[in-house]
Design an enzyme around this catalytic site. Sequence first.
Site, PDB file in Angstrom:
ATOM      1  N   GLU A  95      33.594  67.020  38.147  1.00 12.30           N
ATOM      2  CA  GLU A  95      35.021  67.331  37.988  1.00 12.30           C
ATOM      3  C   GLU A  95      35.709  67.508  39.337  1.00 12.30           C
ATOM      4  O   GLU A  95      36.863  67.121  39.506  1.00 12.30           O
ATOM      5  CB  GLU A  95      35.201  68.582  37.120  1.00 12.30           C
ATOM      6  CG  GLU A  95      34.661  68.441  35.700  1.00 12.30           C
ATOM      7  CD  GLU A  95      35.168  67.192  34.994  1.00 12.30           C
ATOM      8  OE1 GLU A  95      36.313  66.761  35.263  1.00 12.30           O
ATOM      9  OE2 GLU A  95      34.413  66.622  34.182  1.00 12.30           O
ATOM     10  N   HIS A  98      36.853  64.246  40.733  1.00 14.25           N
ATOM     11  CA  HIS A  98      38.189  63.786  40.333  1.00 14.25           C
ATOM     12  C   HIS A  98      39.268  64.411  41.217  1.00 14.25           C
ATOM     13  O   HIS A  98      40.266  63.766  41.539  1.00 14.25           O
ATOM     14  CB  HIS A  98      38.442  64.134  38.869  1.00 14.25           C
ATOM     15  CG  HIS A  98      37.662  63.301  37.906  1.00 14.25           C
ATOM     16  ND1 HIS A  98      37.682  61.917  37.938  1.00 14.25           N
ATOM     17  CD2 HIS A  98      36.838  63.646  36.875  1.00 14.25           C
ATOM     18  CE1 HIS A  98      36.907  61.450  36.966  1.00 14.25           C
ATOM     19  NE2 HIS A  98      36.376  62.473  36.324  1.00 14.25           N
ATOM     20  N   HIS A 102      41.981  62.468  43.576  1.00 12.56           N
ATOM     21  CA  HIS A 102      43.412  62.774  43.538  1.00 12.56           C
ATOM     22  C   HIS A 102      43.944  63.036  44.940  1.00 12.56           C
ATOM     23  O   HIS A 102      44.998  62.522  45.328  1.00 12.56           O
ATOM     24  CB  HIS A 102      43.645  64.000  42.643  1.00 12.56           C
ATOM     25  CG  HIS A 102      45.084  64.290  42.388  1.00 12.56           C
ATOM     26  ND1 HIS A 102      45.546  65.537  42.066  1.00 12.56           N
ATOM     27  CD2 HIS A 102      46.187  63.487  42.426  1.00 12.56           C
ATOM     28  CE1 HIS A 102      46.855  65.501  41.890  1.00 12.56           C
ATOM     29  NE2 HIS A 102      47.264  64.270  42.112  1.00 12.56           N
TER      30      HIS A 102
END
Length: 223
Positions: A95, A98, A102
């Site tokens: 996670e 991600h 970004h």
Amino acid sequence: MDFLILIAFGLAMWAQTKVQGNFKKGSKIQASSRMTGVEVARRILDSEGLSDVRIELSRRGTLSDHYDPTAKVIRLSEPVYRGNSIASLSVAAHEVGHALQHANHYSMLVLRHKLVPFANIGSQLAPFLLIAGFLLQQGAMLIGIGIILFSAAVLFQLVTLPVEFDASKRAKNKLIELGMITNQEERGVSKVLNAAALTYVASTLIAVLELIKYIMIFRQRQN
């Protein structure tokens, strides 16, 4: 074609079972670092200068872990947030992967974000248009519009594949780079991450096969 879709559905069910099985096995293996998921996530984020990304405990249950780019928040399920197993570290790091995408404006993630509204519209309206087109004798146009909308949802899933694989790659690299797993633990981490990726592959395969089926029906109606 229906037979292939059934096979794909079987693969999806098997993949989901594999994810749960690997997570359960990985949850029984304590990481040598003894760091919890939230500690791992925070350390990776801080190492990349992402102190503005928050970490919250998700209340949705097991394997509800996700990164919310709009709020810049990583939400971890309780077994991952508080756990110090190989599985907990793997999911937490994924996670964070991600969040790194970004922050680095990873092109495929940017594209996926742009596709979200089209994918939502496609997944909501396409089934109704396709059903109406199949029921009506002169419904070829409705089927055609349904296919276009459904294609947007399929494209979203196709773009999701490299996003998920890249997040897993970043996760494993950071775990190794920061010394949070040993060489022996790398295999366990890979099993958890690969099983999760397999579910995306299976669901994408189902969507692609369904799209091909609708296109074939549309061409038959046209002829």
